[in-house]
Design a protein around this motif. Structure first.
Motif, PDB file in Angstrom:
ATOM      1  N   ILE A 406       0.866  -1.179   0.000  1.00 51.21           N
ATOM      2  CA  ILE A 406       0.000   0.000   0.000  1.00 51.21           C
ATOM      3  C   ILE A 406       0.900   1.225   0.000  1.00 51.21           C
ATOM      4  O   ILE A 406       1.960   1.241   0.643  1.00 51.21           O
ATOM      5  CB  ILE A 406      -0.953   0.028   1.216  1.00 51.21           C
ATOM      6  CG1 ILE A 406      -1.956   1.177   1.077  1.00 51.21           C
ATOM      7  CG2 ILE A 406      -0.184   0.106   2.529  1.00 51.21           C
ATOM      8  CD1 ILE A 406      -3.117   1.094   2.033  1.00 51.21           C
ATOM      9  N   LYS A 427      -9.548  13.586  -0.862  1.00 45.57           N
ATOM     10  CA  LYS A 427      -9.527  12.547   0.171  1.00 45.57           C
ATOM     11  C   LYS A 427     -10.304  11.296  -0.215  1.00 45.57           C
ATOM     12  O   LYS A 427     -10.064  10.225   0.351  1.00 45.57           O
ATOM     13  CB  LYS A 427     -10.032  13.109   1.493  1.00 45.57           C
ATOM     14  CG  LYS A 427     -11.485  13.547   1.515  1.00 45.57           C
ATOM     15  CD  LYS A 427     -11.827  14.114   2.893  1.00 45.57           C
ATOM     16  CE  LYS A 427     -13.267  14.596   2.961  1.00 45.57           C
ATOM     17  NZ  LYS A 427     -13.567  15.182   4.303  1.00 45.57           N
ATOM     18  N   GLU A 431      -6.543   6.718   1.551  1.00 43.99           N
ATOM     19  CA  GLU A 431      -6.954   5.917   2.707  1.00 43.99           C
ATOM     20  C   GLU A 431      -6.858   6.732   3.988  1.00 43.99           C
ATOM     21  O   GLU A 431      -7.645   6.559   4.916  1.00 43.99           O
ATOM     22  CB  GLU A 431      -6.069   4.668   2.816  1.00 43.99           C
ATOM     23  CG  GLU A 431      -6.179   3.724   1.637  1.00 43.99           C
ATOM     24  CD  GLU A 431      -7.594   3.243   1.433  1.00 43.99           C
ATOM     25  OE1 GLU A 431      -8.142   2.589   2.342  1.00 43.99           O
ATOM     26  OE2 GLU A 431      -8.171   3.540   0.355  1.00 43.99           O
ATOM     27  N   ASP A 432      -5.885   7.622   4.032  1.00 44.74           N
ATOM     28  CA  ASP A 432      -5.665   8.443   5.228  1.00 44.74           C
ATOM     29  C   ASP A 432      -4.731   9.576   4.851  1.00 44.74           C
ATOM     30  O   ASP A 432      -3.928   9.452   3.914  1.00 44.74           O
ATOM     31  CB  ASP A 432      -5.056   7.586   6.346  1.00 44.74           C
ATOM     32  CG  ASP A 432      -5.098   8.259   7.708  1.00 44.74           C
ATOM     33  OD1 ASP A 432      -5.836   9.267   7.843  1.00 44.74           O
ATOM     34  OD2 ASP A 432      -4.413   7.797   8.631  1.00 44.74           O
ATOM     35  N   LYS A 443      -1.711   7.954   2.953  1.00 46.93           N
ATOM     36  CA  LYS A 443      -1.752   6.561   2.515  1.00 46.93           C
ATOM     37  C   LYS A 443      -2.699   6.468   1.339  1.00 46.93           C
ATOM     38  O   LYS A 443      -3.756   7.094   1.328  1.00 46.93           O
ATOM     39  CB  LYS A 443      -2.239   5.639   3.637  1.00 46.93           C
ATOM     40  CG  LYS A 443      -1.207   5.296   4.687  1.00 46.93           C
ATOM     41  CD  LYS A 443      -1.750   4.240   5.634  1.00 46.93           C
ATOM     42  CE  LYS A 443      -0.713   3.841   6.672  1.00 46.93           C
ATOM     43  NZ  LYS A 443      -1.239   2.786   7.583  1.00 46.93           N
ATOM     44  N   VAL A 444      -2.314   5.672   0.343  1.00 46.85           N
ATOM     45  CA  VAL A 444      -3.145   5.522  -0.842  1.00 46.85           C
ATOM     46  C   VAL A 444      -2.980   4.100  -1.364  1.00 46.85           C
ATOM     47  O   VAL A 444      -1.876   3.543  -1.350  1.00 46.85           O
ATOM     48  CB  VAL A 444      -2.744   6.560  -1.923  1.00 46.85           C
ATOM     49  CG1 VAL A 444      -1.267   6.452  -2.292  1.00 46.85           C
ATOM     50  CG2 VAL A 444      -3.616   6.434  -3.160  1.00 46.85           C
ATOM     51  N   ARG A 445      -4.059   3.488  -1.796  1.00 45.77           N
ATOM     52  CA  ARG A 445      -3.970   2.171  -2.413  1.00 45.77           C
ATOM     53  C   ARG A 445      -3.184   2.295  -3.719  1.00 45.77           C
ATOM     54  O   ARG A 445      -3.372   3.245  -4.487  1.00 45.77           O
ATOM     55  CB  ARG A 445      -5.358   1.598  -2.690  1.00 45.77           C
ATOM     56  CG  ARG A 445      -6.149   1.282  -1.428  1.00 45.77           C
ATOM     57  CD  ARG A 445      -7.458   0.587  -1.781  1.00 45.77           C
ATOM     58  NE  ARG A 445      -8.236   0.346  -0.571  1.00 45.77           N
ATOM     59  CZ  ARG A 445      -8.058  -0.702   0.233  1.00 45.77           C
ATOM     60  NH1 ARG A 445      -7.129  -1.614  -0.066  1.00 45.77           N
ATOM     61  NH2 ARG A 445      -8.804  -0.864   1.324  1.00 45.77           N
ATOM     62  N   ASN A 448      -4.962   3.126  -6.763  1.00 47.02           N
ATOM     63  CA  ASN A 448      -5.538   4.471  -6.868  1.00 47.02           C
ATOM     64  C   ASN A 448      -4.510   5.559  -7.146  1.00 47.02           C
ATOM     65  O   ASN A 448      -4.872   6.742  -7.265  1.00 47.02           O
ATOM     66  CB  ASN A 448      -6.290   4.828  -5.584  1.00 47.02           C
ATOM     67  CG  ASN A 448      -7.592   4.077  -5.447  1.00 47.02           C
ATOM     68  OD1 ASN A 448      -8.120   3.548  -6.421  1.00 47.02           O
ATOM     69  ND2 ASN A 448      -8.122   4.014  -4.224  1.00 47.02           N
TER      70      ASN A 448
END
Length: 583
Positions: A406, A427, A431-432, A443-445, A448
């Motif tokens: 991730i 946003k 993810e956060d 945080k990003v997948r 994405n």
């Protein structure tokens, strides 16, 4: 009213902006305060023209601190801590892993530990646990440790689930933080954050360590009101200002008002060598205590403290700050020094990788944002690498490490634009995230990342102008060599500490000749300069940092932007120009 004259571009396409304050206002400030007109001009350039404000600025004092009781929830927080103190409840300080978080934890710990508080400190591991208080911390550490109270420092405003998990098992949480909030508040016993929407304090510029320090001020007063200090001496909170200075400078919050007062006081303590741990850190950094100013903290001390959390664990930095034995402190400082060398090596690898990516895809530089990722990038180094990218390419930079499946990233913004605000609008693809106007973590997948890249670029492009991405040099005024004297340099020293909101004065000199020069170290150019001005030739010693030693070196400068300072060497001090830009 201040005016800026935009007229000059360097060969590197930097825009030179020269302040043009109203002459009558400068004259009035100089007359009212009986100060050098150049110093008066510098004050006006920084938005200071009221005599009382100027006096406070030139003579910052702890007596000028405004009441911390205006912080929302601060009294509730202090009273809950007092209850834990009196009832011998177990207290856990949960800190962020950067300098601000480590020093904020040390401020509260150093206040409570001598009061025989049952207190411990916990820092999450940057790469294994990530930022902030999480439910797993409650389940795996806090609840099994039978803690009654958790105090977060420099984090926690977004820890809704963790606060709820703690509450379910009978553990109260006090949030102390300064990060911006884009949602509702956690259901904590107290949320002390000057950036919460309903906080009337006006202390939104404080660092996390500043918030912690203000909590301690309130805590001491509340203890005084119940007669606690009849049993033992009341602590002198001035002694904690060295920690506040470290965290405030490192977090690059505005160097104004309370931040400037606390930093000025703290730098004096550091220079006096009062805290053995900081003395040892200065030794390992190769800098004398008397030379430590905000710039030295930012570029010499802070990177070493930060290196612990970036390379290993922030607890190592906290342990150093708690050390009272000189030999042990020197050993721990040297360990941080070695980690900082590792950090520099890894940082260079990441920045070199980014340069290669941009060379292969030069069309990316048409964008106003640079979102780049690497499968092997060390996420602990991404923030400082992103700062290098912004400095070099003057674009919003988001660097993402995908090595754990991730994406974990750090973002840095361009001055004058709201990075955090842009991320708030993106946003749905994250993810956060959390942070400030110019710095954030996220945080990003991995799936994405491409979509986020497109949406982030669209968002920034829609709400910015092309000129926002032209690097600028802000010059205070033209200052010929014939105007330089010891009284002026002494007066300039009184404008310290410098930082965001109070930059070091930058002057312009024209038609400067290089009489002699030599290389110092690998990339610093030591020079003797001359300028024909005021009907005579005037000379000035100078140094220019981080030049390209392979490039041809100029022997004349039609324009030179420079800072002016004392150079201390072998017990002597001489005037020295620090050359920032030339053409």
């Amino acid at each position: 009213m201040r005016m800026i004259d935009i007229r000059y571009r360097t060969c590197m396409d930097k825009l030179w902006e020269i302040h043009r304050p109203q002459p009558d206002l400068v004259e009035q400030v100089a007359r009212d305060l009986r100060i050098d007109p150049i110093v008066a001009l510098l004050l006006v350039n920084r938005g200071i023209s009221n005599p009382a404000d100027a006096e406070n600025f030139l003579s910052p004092s702890l007596n000028h601190l405004r009441s911390p009781f205006t912080l929302k929830d601060v009294t509730q927080a202090a009273d809950r801590i007092i209850r834990a103190l009196i009832n011998r409840g177990k207290i856990l300080i949960f800190g962020d892993y950067d300098v601000d978080g480590v020093t904020a934890a040390a401020v509260i710990y150093d206040f409570l530990k001598p009061l025989q508080a049952d207190i411990s400190v916990y820092f999450p591991h940057r790469t294994r646990e990530g930022y902030g208080l999480r439910p797993e911390h409650v389940l795996r550490h806090i609840a099994p440790g039978k803690f009654d109270l958790v105090i977060t420092v420099d984090c926690g405003s977004g820890s809704h689930e963790a606060v709820t998990a703690a509450s379910r098992v009978g553990i109260d949480t006090i949030i102390t933080d300064h990060h911006r909030i884009d949602s509702s508040l956690p259901n904590a016993a107290a949320v002390v954050n000057p950036n919460r929407p309903d906080c009337p304090s006006g202390f939104g510029y404080l660092a996390g360590v500043g918030v912690a320090y203000f909590l301690v001020i309130v805590l001491r007063k509340r203890l005084r009101e119940i007669g606690y200090w009849k049993q033992q001496p009341e602590p002198n909170l001035r002694e904690l200002c060295d920690l506040v200075a470290l965290g405030t400078v490192a977090d690059m919050v505005p160097m104004v008002l309370e931040n400037r007062i606390l930093t000025k006081e703290g730098l004096g303590l550091i220079q006096a060598g009062r805290r053995i741990s900081i003395r040892a850190l200065a030794e390992s950094s190769g800098i004398g205590l008397e030379s430590i100013d905000a710039e030295a903290v930012a570029f010499r001390l802070s990177p070493r403290i930060n290196a612990a959390g970036r390379i290993d664990h922030a607890g190592l930095a906290f342990d150093l700050l708690q050390e009272t034995g000189l030999r042990a402190a020197r050993e721990k400082a040297e360990r941080l020094n070695a980690m900082n060398a590792d950090r520099q090596r890894i940082e260079k690898q990441i920045v070199d990788d980014i340069d290669r990516q941009l060379q292969a895809r030069p069309e990316m530089l048409k964008n106003r944002t640079l979102v780049l990722s690497g499968p092997n990038w060390h996420e602990g180094i991404l923030g400082i690498a992103a700062s290098k990218v912004v400095e070099k390419y003057h674009r919003m930079a988001v660097l993402i490490s995908t090595r754990d499946g991730i994406g974990k990233g750090s973002a840095r913004g361009v001055a004058g634009l709201d990075l955090f605000g842009f991320l708030c609008q993106c946003k749905g693809y994250l993810e956060d995230f959390g942070g400030h106007q110019t710095a954030a973590g996220l945080k990003v997948r991995t799936a994405n990342i491409d979509t986020f890249t497109e949406i982030f670029e669209e968002t920034v492009r829609r709400q910015s102008r092309p000129e926002d991405f032209i690097p600028r040099i802000f010059v205070d005024c033209e200052l010929g060599f014939d105007q330089i004297n010891s009284d002026l340099i002494d007066a300039l020293e009184g404008l310290k500490p410098h930082g965001v909101g109070n930059p070091a004065p930058l002057f312009l000199a024209r038609n400067v000749r290089v009489l002699s020069s030599r290389l110092v170290g690998e990339t610093h150019r030591k020079m003797r300069l001359a300028q024909f001005t005021g009907g005579r030739n005037c000379t000035l010693e100078a140094i220019q940092f981080h030049i390209d030693p392979e490039a041809p070196q100029k022997t004349t400068f039609s324009r030179m932007a420079y800072r002016l300072t004392w150079n201390h060497w072998n017990g002597r001090k001489t005037a020295q120009a620090i050359v920032e830009e030339t053409n």
